[in-house]
Enzyme design. Structure first.
Site, PDB file in Angstrom:
ATOM      1  N   HIS A 156      32.420  36.543  37.480  1.00 56.37           N
ATOM      2  CA  HIS A 156      33.063  37.688  36.845  1.00 56.37           C
ATOM      3  C   HIS A 156      32.213  38.952  36.986  1.00 56.37           C
ATOM      4  O   HIS A 156      32.752  40.039  37.189  1.00 56.37           O
ATOM      5  CB  HIS A 156      33.309  37.383  35.363  1.00 56.37           C
ATOM      6  CG  HIS A 156      34.233  38.353  34.701  1.00 56.37           C
ATOM      7  ND1 HIS A 156      35.574  38.437  35.019  1.00 56.37           N
ATOM      8  CD2 HIS A 156      34.016  39.286  33.734  1.00 56.37           C
ATOM      9  CE1 HIS A 156      36.148  39.371  34.279  1.00 56.37           C
ATOM     10  NE2 HIS A 156      35.221  39.909  33.497  1.00 56.37           N
TER      11      HIS A 156
ATOM     12  N   ASP B 204      34.601  32.857  39.006  1.00 52.41           N
ATOM     13  CA  ASP B 204      34.977  33.531  37.758  1.00 52.41           C
ATOM     14  C   ASP B 204      35.747  32.560  36.859  1.00 52.41           C
ATOM     15  O   ASP B 204      36.760  31.988  37.270  1.00 52.41           O
ATOM     16  CB  ASP B 204      35.836  34.750  38.069  1.00 52.41           C
ATOM     17  CG  ASP B 204      36.069  35.617  36.852  1.00 52.41           C
ATOM     18  OD1 ASP B 204      35.630  35.233  35.747  1.00 52.41           O
ATOM     19  OD2 ASP B 204      36.683  36.683  36.997  1.00 52.41           O
TER      20      ASP B 204
ATOM     21  N   SER C 207      37.397  44.197  35.370  1.00 52.00           N
ATOM     22  CA  SER C 207      37.978  43.477  34.241  1.00 52.00           C
ATOM     23  C   SER C 207      38.969  44.371  33.489  1.00 52.00           C
ATOM     24  O   SER C 207      39.936  44.867  34.067  1.00 52.00           O
ATOM     25  CB  SER C 207      36.851  42.961  33.348  1.00 52.00           C
ATOM     26  OG  SER C 207      37.336  42.047  32.400  1.00 52.00           O
TER      27      SER C 207
END
Length: 471
Positions: A415, A387, A269
């Site tokens: 995610h 995600d 991320s």
């Protein structure tokens, strides 16, 4: 829920931040953690595992002659990277891959023929083509009378207008990359290899628990820091401590402290941005990069209409709702197992002030498409299909911009795919660490027209990555 609301009201009335981030309890042995002071009063917790290796193995790996004889630094791993990037004032980006970088293992060809380079030429005309008038007829030869000049055309007929001249727009700037780098297999027995794991917003080094244990057992040296305000690192009560540049300098200090000759960066991320920054700053030391659900190659800019722009006390009152929203969007399923994984990974367990400052500090205008296109390091992109934070289109665009890109999609992951599918992620990462380009044929494939892509005004021709492997 009632306690959270009460603490939030007290926070608003007193102007103080409740529940400052404190060191968290961990089941890991204490000797696996180190506390590094990157700046005065700014201490980061780092999990650093050094495998035990026999002295003979270390000597063998550090001896260049033995490495060469063993094939660890063979000439087959030398790849020539040559690229030209042109940026026009209308925002259009043209990337031309030149040289022998597109070898057969990366660019899948149909017939295996050789081609010295792969270039995209794009005509950018600054005129508007006007359609020919329907009254105009094609020109016909004029009648000749002896040696006289051609008779004038009949009245009412006109010659067609010549086509306008095409002028190529002047580029705003041009970037040329011409380098040669060594790409080799990285095994746990190699003493000059180190793995760096960087988490994202609201996470901690605990989210990498499965990966750290797996690769340390294989003999890899692993390093995983807690970002400032996360996990057991200190949490300064000043918003400027959580800007991208402040956190990037922290990661620079950690990297310079633990870096080996060949380093592999693994980011998740927001942590992908710091890995990109380090790969751009230290191209000779960064050997490979893994980007897990990192998003597209766009410059970072905080959203002004985000819920994280609310006051910290309000976010503190909404923390249970935010935690549930993160569980719902970050995991493909929301059962008891996922809740336990979220708790064990110490994810989204961050102070509201830190969370607000982190989201507001995501300003990095340099990290645009050109910045990413300049990277010459091999990169593995891992994306969880479920995600809800990062759509798969963004990772696909990232694969188109990057020079060496392998996109792997995990259908059952979301995610937090490293927590949901640890075995799959570990396998993909290990295969990528062991991957080495096969330059034995020394062949360059013919450009495939399908590799020319236009995305949001960006024209790109890049090596076609291997087909995604599901599951």
């Amino acid at each position: 829920m009632l306690t959270s609301i009460t603490d939030g009201i007290l926070c608003c009335l007193t102007g103080k931040v409740a529940n400052l981030v404190m060191p968290v309890e961990s089941s890991q042995p204490a000797d696996a953690f180190e506390f590094v002071e990157v700046k005065p009063g700014r201490v980061l917790r780092v999990r650093h595992i050094i495998p035990e290796r026999p002295v003979a193995v270390e000597v063998q790996e550090e001896d260049p002659e033995q490495e060469k004889s063993a094939g660890n630094t063979s000439s087959s791993s030398s790849v020539h990277c040559k690229r030209k990037i042109t940026v026009y004032r209308n925002g259009q980006l043209v990337i031309e891959n030149l040289g022998d970088v597109l070898h057969s293992e990366i660019l899948q060809c149909q017939d295996g023929d050789l081609e010295p380079c792969s270039t995209v030429e794009v005509e950018l005309a600054d005129y508007k083509e006007m359609p020919t008038s329907p009254e105009l007829k094609p020109a016909t030869p004029l009648p000749m009378v002896g040696d006289q000049k051609p008779a004038p055309p009949p009245r009412g007929e006109q010659k067609p207008m010549p086509p306008p001249r095409r002028r190529r727009r002047k580029p705003k700037r041009t970037v040329t990359i011409d380098s040669e780098r060594e790409i080799s297999s990285c095994k746990g027995t190699h003493s000059d290899v180190a793995l760096f794991f960087v988490h994202g917003v609201g996470g901690s080094l605990d989210i990498w628990g499965n990966q750290l244990d797996f690769f340390s057992r294989l003999g890899y040296e692993v390093i995983a820091p807690d970002l400032a305000g996360h996990g057991a690192s200190t949490a300064p009560h000043i918003a400027a401590a959580y800007t991208f540049y402040a956190l990037a300098e922290d990661m620079r200090a950690i990297f310079k402290r633990y870096a080996r000759k060949r380093n592999i960066l693994i980011g998740h991320s927001y942590g992908v941005s710091f890995c990109t920054f380090l790969a751009h700053e230290y191209p000779e030391q960064v050997h490979k990069v893994v980007m897990i659900n990192g998003g597209g190659p766009t410059a970072l800019e905080p959203s002004l209409c985000s819920i994280f722009q609310l006051p910290s006390c309000v976010l503190h009152c909404l923390s249970p709702c935010l935690a549930w929203s993160f569980l719902k969007a970050g995991f493909a399923r929301q059962g008891a197992k996922e809740k336990q994984l979220l708790k064990q990974g110490n994810a989204f367990n961050v102070n509201p002030f830190v969370l607000r400052a982190m989201m507001s500090g995501q300003y990095w205008p340099e990290g645009d498409e050109v910045y990413h296109a300049e990277l010459t390091v091999p990169i593995l992109l891992v994306h969880g299909m479920c995600d809800k934070f990062v759509p798969v289109d963004e990772d696909q665009r990232m694969a188109e911009i990057l020079l060496f890109a392998f996109l792997k999609v995990i259908e059952e992951g979301s995610h937090m795919v490293m927590l949901e599918c640890p075995d799959t992620v570990n396998t993909l990462l290990h295969e990528f660490f062991l991957w080495e380009p096969d330059m034995s044929k020394k062949n360059i494939s013919k450009p495939d027209p399908d590799t020319t892509v236009t995305v949001n005004g960006v024209v790109v021709q890049t090596p076609k990555p291997n087909k995604p492997t599901d599951k």
